[in-house]
Enzyme design. Structure first.
Site, short mmCIF file in Angstrom:
data_model
loop_
_atom_site.label_atom_id
_atom_site.label_comp_id
_atom_site.label_asym_id
_atom_site.label_seq_id
_atom_site.Cartn_x
_atom_site.Cartn_y
_atom_site.Cartn_z
N ALA A 124 0.95 -1.10 -0.09
CA ALA A 124 0.06 -0.09 0.12
C ALA A 124 0.92 1.12 0.17
CB ALA A 124 -0.91 -0.10 1.06
N ALA A 125 1.45 1.49 -1.16
CA ALA A 125 2.62 2.43 -1.29
C ALA A 125 2.23 3.88 -1.27
CB ALA A 125 3.40 1.99 -2.48
N CYS A 246 -0.64 3.58 11.40
CA CYS A 246 -0.37 4.86 12.16
C CYS A 246 -1.53 4.86 12.79
CB CYS A 246 -0.29 6.10 10.95
SG CYS A 246 -1.57 6.24 10.07
#
Length: 487
Positions: A124-125, A246
């Site tokens: 998931a770049a 995150c």
């Protein structure tokens, strides 16, 4: 000041480790986030960029887990909001990146036996912070597939890869859950920075915890479990998997990791991160993960787990590509005649193409002209298995007038192009990136009209020397307004 949902506070209070006090955690969430950046090692070195910031009056603090990363002390001087328009940033010398998000690449490569032939997947770049960090750490060796499901974010990912001079990376536009079945046991290492609730970003996004709900957390954790299972199946035996988010809730972190361990109890081991860097023990969990809260290192909240896959599933599959193949899809191996043509031409710029000849291909266009591309054989084979969105680097165009070097060749291989270059001053470099022609006092053109323009030793692009001016050849989509040279 960020508004934090009372539901979230009650939820996270039950999960905080003993050394994290709720009051300190909430206070940290309310503080503005420290700015941070990373030197792009493909375009500059850490010391040079550090000196550049310090010359502008900034004090920098090294980030413990990233040798090329720094926090900026803004107590004396504030960074401009549009730092992305600063000339060194446009040149690709730095990447503006939150400090905690530099952790996954550090974990991925730590004590891992990789080589110039290794294959990596960034599942998931976008927007490309970890992809470009990984490519720089690999010095553009190996192969990286940078996957992004969102088509709107894919363009930004592509831009950052090109800006940073990355040439070992292909873009994929697929649902990450398909890799396990589409490319089983293909990758040596996989980075899954999973879509998440973003609880750790509250210092940057004041709305991140405004409408928090446990139902949303549980829902997204189901997707994360699908993704980490897919990553496991796509990983070679003996490979390395890093899972990161995150966010802060254990449902999206520890529970997802436990799901992986429960599914494959005999073939997955945790790679402890307690000693990943000096001070890592402050964030280390009993399992060996890193659970970073906003007050742990005064940065965004983050979670990182690292796993090694055993060999119980069988021998690693070989990448079955034939390095002597001459035609793949629209591309054909460059002929000796075309190679002699482009190599002779590239000598004008001091660039010998012999080391990369084996990976040069030509593509014939409808008008009969040709393009010369740098393509990795493994990427070509992968594209036959799972279609890639963009891959390779266009180096030259071939038409009736002969070869013409392309912008991507100059920005990616600028350090190898040692001739036919002109150094611009700050004002000229600013004008060049604004798409303007550069007027010169020296009216004596070089032997060849095509010249590379540089600023502070870093290539900006191509221009045509017409004696009293440089005609700007910067691609129109790269033209920028509001560029500044001093912070």
């Amino acid at each position: 000041m960020a508004h934090i949902s009372e539901n979230f506070i009650q939820h996270i209070e039950q999960q905080l480790p003993d050394h994290i006090k709720l009051e300190e955690f909430i206070a940290a969430c309310q503080r503005p986030l420290r700015k941070s950046f990373r030197a792009n090692l493909l375009k500059t070195d850490t010391q040079a960029l550090q000196s550049l910031f310090e010359a502008e009056g900034y004090q920098l603090t090294p980030i413990p887990w990233c040798e090329e990363g720094f926090w900026v002390d803004e107590s004396h001087k504030t960074l401009p909001e549009n730092l992305g328009n600063w000339l060194p940033h446009l040149q690709g010398q730095l990447y503006i990146q939150e400090a905690s998000s530099m952790l996954p690449v550090k974990a991925l490569l730590h004590d891992f036996d990789y080589s110039s032939q290794s294959t990596f997947l960034d599942m998931a770049a976008a927007p490309g912070s970890k992809t470009t960090q990984l490519a720089a750490r690999l010095n553009n060796q190996g192969q990286i597939i940078a996957n992004e499901l969102s088509s709107t974010r894919l363009k930004g990912l592509s831009h950052n890869i090109q800006r940073c001079g990355v040439v070992n990376t292909a873009l994929s536009h697929n649902d990450g859950t398909i890799f396990g079945t589409a490319t089983p046991e293909y990758f040596d290492a996989i980075l899954l920075d999973a879509p998440c609730g973003g609880e750790g970003t509250v210092r940057k996004d004041e709305q991140a915890l405004n409408n928090w709900s446990l139902d949303k957390v549980v829902s997204i954790s189901e997707l994360q479990k699908e993704l980490i299972t897919s990553a496991y199946h796509a990983l070679k035996p003996g490979g390395r998997l890093v899972y990161s988010t995150c966010t802060l809730s254990q449902e999206e972190n520890h529970a997802v990791c436990q799901h992986l361990l429960t599914q494959f109890p005999d073939n997955v081991t945790i790679k402890p991160l307690n000693d990943l860097f000096e001070g890592a023990e402050k964030a280390a969990t009993s399992e060996g993960y890193l659970h970073v809260f906003p007050n742990t290192y005064d940065c965004e909240g983050f979670f990182v787990a690292c796993f090694d896959k055993g060999n119980a599933m069988g021998a690693a599959k070989e990448n079955n590509h034939n390095r002597t193949q001459t035609k793949v899809g629209k591309f054909s191996k460059i002929s000796d005649k075309n190679f002699e043509s482009v190599n002779s031409y590239s000598q004008i710029f001091g660039w010998d193409l012999s080391p990369i000849k084996a990976n040069l291909y030509t593509k014939t266009l409808r008008n009969g002209s040709e393009e010369v591309w740098l393509l990795d054989d493994a990427m070509l084979t992968f594209n036959n298995t799972l279609k890639l969105n963009r891959f390779g680097s266009k180096l030259f165009e071939l038409n009736k007038h002969g070869p013409k070097i392309q912008h991507q060749a100059i920005t990616s291989f600028g350090q190898e192009l040692t001739k036919q270059s002109i150094s611009l001053n700050e004002k000229q470099a600013q004008e060049y990136l604004q798409g303007r022609d550069i007027f010169l006092e020296d009216s004596s053109p070089p032997k060849h009209k095509e010249v590379i323009v540089r600023f502070n030793g870093v290539s900006l692009g191509l221009a045509k020397h017409l004696g009293n001016k440089l005609k700007n050849n910067l691609p129109r989509d790269l033209v920028r307004d509001n560029i500044f040279t001093q912070l």
